[in-house]
Design a protein around this motif. Structure first.
Motif, PDB file in Angstrom:
ATOM      1  N   VAL A 539     100.550 -43.941 202.669  1.00 51.27           N
ATOM      2  CA  VAL A 539      99.251 -43.935 201.989  1.00 51.27           C
ATOM      3  C   VAL A 539      98.171 -44.313 202.993  1.00 51.27           C
ATOM      4  O   VAL A 539      98.453 -44.809 204.088  1.00 51.27           O
ATOM      5  N   GLY A 540      96.921 -44.101 202.591  1.00 53.70           N
ATOM      6  CA  GLY A 540      95.836 -44.380 203.522  1.00 53.70           C
ATOM      7  C   GLY A 540      94.791 -45.316 202.983  1.00 53.70           C
ATOM      8  O   GLY A 540      93.724 -45.456 203.604  1.00 53.70           O
ATOM      9  N   SER A 541      95.040 -45.967 201.845  1.00 55.66           N
ATOM     10  CA  SER A 541      94.018 -46.851 201.297  1.00 55.66           C
ATOM     11  C   SER A 541      94.674 -47.982 200.518  1.00 55.66           C
ATOM     12  O   SER A 541      95.840 -47.904 200.108  1.00 55.66           O
ATOM     13  N   ARG A 542      93.882 -49.042 200.276  1.00 51.61           N
ATOM     14  CA  ARG A 542      94.351 -50.168 199.488  1.00 51.61           C
ATOM     15  C   ARG A 542      94.613 -49.734 198.044  1.00 51.61           C
ATOM     16  O   ARG A 542      95.562 -50.201 197.413  1.00 51.61           O
ATOM     17  N   THR A 543      93.775 -48.821 197.537  1.00 57.31           N
ATOM     18  CA  THR A 543      93.943 -48.349 196.164  1.00 57.31           C
ATOM     19  C   THR A 543      95.274 -47.644 195.990  1.00 57.31           C
ATOM     20  O   THR A 543      96.013 -47.889 195.025  1.00 57.31           O
ATOM     21  N   ALA A 544      95.612 -46.784 196.968  1.00 62.42           N
ATOM     22  CA  ALA A 544      96.873 -46.050 196.891  1.00 62.42           C
ATOM     23  C   ALA A 544      98.053 -47.005 197.030  1.00 62.42           C
ATOM     24  O   ALA A 544      99.086 -46.856 196.346  1.00 62.42           O
ATOM     25  N   ALA A 545      97.910 -48.000 197.879  1.00 57.41           N
ATOM     26  CA  ALA A 545      98.988 -48.984 198.041  1.00 57.41           C
ATOM     27  C   ALA A 545      99.164 -49.775 196.757  1.00 57.41           C
ATOM     28  O   ALA A 545     100.292 -50.072 196.328  1.00 57.41           O
ATOM     29  N   ALA A 546      98.040 -50.137 196.108  1.00 57.16           N
ATOM     30  CA  ALA A 546      98.121 -50.879 194.849  1.00 57.16           C
ATOM     31  C   ALA A 546      98.792 -50.043 193.772  1.00 57.16           C
ATOM     32  O   ALA A 546      99.596 -50.550 192.972  1.00 57.16           O
ATOM     33  N   ALA A 547      98.475 -48.747 193.748  1.00 58.95           N
ATOM     34  CA  ALA A 547      99.107 -47.856 192.767  1.00 58.95           C
ATOM     35  C   ALA A 547     100.611 -47.821 192.970  1.00 58.95           C
ATOM     36  O   ALA A 547     101.392 -47.831 192.009  1.00 58.95           O
ATOM     37  N   TYR A 548     101.055 -47.777 194.229  1.00 59.14           N
ATOM     38  CA  TYR A 548     102.492 -47.803 194.531  1.00 59.14           C
ATOM     39  C   TYR A 548     103.105 -49.105 194.011  1.00 59.14           C
ATOM     40  O   TYR A 548     104.193 -49.117 193.433  1.00 59.14           O
ATOM     41  N   ALA A 549     102.393 -50.215 194.213  1.00 57.09           N
ATOM     42  CA  ALA A 549     102.917 -51.502 193.773  1.00 57.09           C
ATOM     43  C   ALA A 549     103.107 -51.528 192.266  1.00 57.09           C
ATOM     44  O   ALA A 549     104.134 -52.006 191.758  1.00 57.09           O
ATOM     45  N   PHE A 550     102.121 -51.015 191.498  1.00 60.37           N
ATOM     46  CA  PHE A 550     102.248 -50.979 190.045  1.00 60.37           C
ATOM     47  C   PHE A 550     103.414 -50.083 189.616  1.00 60.37           C
ATOM     48  O   PHE A 550     104.190 -50.412 188.727  1.00 60.37           O
ATOM     49  N   GLU A 551     103.530 -48.929 190.303  1.00 62.48           N
ATOM     50  CA  GLU A 551     104.564 -47.961 189.951  1.00 62.48           C
ATOM     51  C   GLU A 551     105.956 -48.520 190.162  1.00 62.48           C
ATOM     52  O   GLU A 551     106.886 -48.211 189.407  1.00 62.48           O
TER      53      GLU A 551
END
Length: 592
Positions: A539-551
């Motif tokens: 991923v390339g952003s904090r938002t995308a990383a956070a989405a992965y964490a929730f998933e």
């Protein structure tokens, strides 16, 4: 006491002093002095006996009497010698003002009287003071003292001055030249060419220098020689012997003789808390704490370190390593960082840097650990001592393992093990075998890893190193590829425990600064962790990383942060002597 009894008592006192039975001498001289004041030579013999036994107040009182008697008689040289030993006795008691006053009085007496060899004794404290500020000046001052000693045939002064020159050369990083001078001084000491007070002084100073240099072979050789000297003097049981016992305790601990090391340290504590050299009692308690920590008696170690601090001894890095073993990384980091910032010399830093590297790895700061290895390697190269090289290679192996470079880690760990084996230091050798095992496991050679763990376990069991033995058993039972505290299938995308902690906080909306504060890291380290997380997750952003964490269910509070409280109760698993740590949650806590 009638005249006949007084004369017989005085004969006994002189005979006891000649045979170096100092306790008997003190008692007999005191009885004789009660009948009629002693002559000056008997008074000085009594003072020497009391000084050697660590009877500080008694020695000082007698030396003052002797000084005044010599000065009143115009015996300048002998008066200066009394003042010098009075200065030494007061210094060991921590009475630095009084000590300096007596030295100044002796210097004034020397200026007013004819020149004498004893003036060289006044140069010795001056050279010791100059040692920390101006090594060249210190060497020159000691050289002047040595010149006076040679000219006047004063063996005590010559040996004392030579050993100070050796200390200066070591401070100048002219190590081999310095060690040669210390060897020369110790050769005279062990041959019985010096008085008992100079023998105790030089021995303690030389062994302390060997300890700072981590020069184990010389420390062992000279300790064996002095043990033989002390065996013939069973009444050498006071202050000087207490100082000697500190160094013997440290050496025995390194050599794996932990029971003897603890006994030596306890005896030193008892002797040094009686008034003579009380300020050095802290070093004795520190050595006791080290043995207790390695054995796993952490309450006893805690108490010993606290008492060391009470007597003015910095209990680092032992206390920081205790905190690490107790799964308290934050105070471990702050303690070792503070101690390293205060370390004034390169050898002093070299004794702290291995623990600093281990603790920084545990705190998730491999860059700081790597910097410590670089500095440690530079010191080891400058001083060229096998133990320094072994500690460097061990720390390098731990850093390489953390970075995933098992091949480089294996080379460094094997080098550390060979060096420790050659030095006959069993605990450090066993720790090194743990790293060898981890490196072999990282390279897929599980059979070799099992053999290394087994060998390390035997070493720890023989020593009584229960914490290391227990942790190594956990490693030995682990499956290849497991992370300590987490199985491979519990590490989504290959994230390490520390990276998962960072990701959870980022997913909760924390800034890099907040993450750094929560996990006791630098912002630079947090940014590096984020870069690794982005790369592993693709991923390339904090938002995308956070989405992965929730998933993937990684959004519960990080270890120790209970929902809605912010309190931290992080638990850390310390891998036996490796500097490698894994983290586990103190409790899962509710998902947000």
């Amino acid at each position: 006491m009638d005249v006949t009894d007084a004369a017989a008592t005085l004969v006994d006192a002189r005979r006891s002093h000649e045979l170096q039975r100092w306790q008997d001498a003190c008692e007999a001289f005191a009885r004789a002095d009660g009948g009629a004041p002693l002559g000056i030579e008997d008074l000085e013999a009594w003072a020497e006996s009391a000084h050697i036994l660590g009877r500080g107040p008694e020695a000082c009182r007698l030396l003052e009497r002797a000084y005044r008697t010599r000065a009143d008689a115009g015996e300048v040289g002998d008066a200066i010698r009394c003042a010098f030993w009075l200065h030494e006795a007061l210094t060991m008691r921590g009475e630095f003002g009084h000590a300096g006053g007596w030295l100044a009085r002796a210097a004034r007496l020397a200026r007013a009287g004819p020149g004498c060899a004893e003036e060289g004794y006044l140069l010795l404290p001056e050279a010791e003071r100059q040692l920390a500020q101006d090594a060249d000046a210190a060497f020159g001052t000691a050289a002047r003292a040595l010149e006076l000693a040679v000219r006047c045939g004063d063996r005590d002064l010559a040996v004392a001055a030579t050993h100070i020159q050796g200390l200066v050369r070591i401070r100048q990083e002219r190590v081999e030249e310095g060690l040669a001078l210390l060897d020369e001084a110790m050769l005279a000491v062990t041959a019985g060419e010096t008085s008992p007070r100079v023998t105790g002084w030089v021995y303690c100073s030389v062994i302390a220098a060997c300890g700072e240099l981590q020069e184990l072979r010389r420390a062992r050789e000279w300790t064996t020689a002095l043990d033989a000297w002390m065996a013939g003097r069973p009444q050498f049981v006071g202050g000087y012997s207490g100082i000697c016992l500190i160094h013997r305790s440290e050496l025995m601990r390194l050599l794996g003789q932990w029971q003897k090391a603890a006994l030596q340290a306890r005896t030193a504590c008892e002797r040094l808390t009686q008034g003579f050299a009380e300020m050095l009692a802290g070093a004795a308690f520190y050595q006791l704490g080290e043995v207790d920590r390695l054995r796993g008696d952490w309450p006893a170690a805690e108490q010993a370190y606290r008492r060391a601090g009470r007597y003015g001894c910095d209990a680092q890095p032992g206390l920081a390593l205790l905190r690490l073993a107790q799964q308290l990384p934050e105070p471990a980091v702050s303690g070792v960082r503070r101690a390293l910032a205060e370390a004034a010399t390169r050898p002093a830093r070299a004794k702290l840097l291995p623990a600093y590297a281990e603790i920084m790895l545990a705190a998730g700061e491999p860059d700081a650990a790597a910097e410590a290895v670089t500095e440690l390697a530079a010191v080891a190269q400058a001083y060229d001592r096998p133990a320094m090289r072994a500690r460097t290679e061990y720390a390098r192996a731990a850093v390489r393992l953390t970075g995933g470079d098992s091949a480089a880690a294996l080379t460094a760990a094997r080098s550390a093990w060979r060096l420790w084996r050659e030095l006959d230091v069993p605990y450090e050798a066993a720790r090194s075998r743990v790293l060898v095992g981890l490196a072999c496991r990282g390279l897929g050679d599980e059979d070799s890893a099992a053999g290394e763990f087994e060998a390390a376990l035997r070493g720890f069991a023989e020593l009584g190193a229960e914490p290391d033995r227990a942790r190594t058993e956990v490693l030995a039972r682990a499956r290849p590829g497991d992370e300590v505290g987490a199985r491979a299938d519990e590490r989504p995308a290959g994230l390490t425990a520390r990276e998962r902690e960072v990701l959870r906080l980022v997913a909760a909306g924390d800034t890099n600064q907040a993450v750094a504060r929560e996990l006791v890291l630098s912002e630079k380290t947090v940014a590096r962790h984020l870069s690794n997380i982005f790369r592993k997750l693709g991923v390339g952003s904090r938002t995308a990383a956070a989405a992965y964490a929730f998933e993937h269910g990684l959004t519960r509070p990080p270890p120790g942060r209970q929902a809605g409280t912010g309190a931290r109760v992080r638990r850390t698993t310390h891998v036996a002597g490796t500097g490698l740590h894994g983290s586990a949650d103190a409790g899962p806590g509710p998902d947000p």
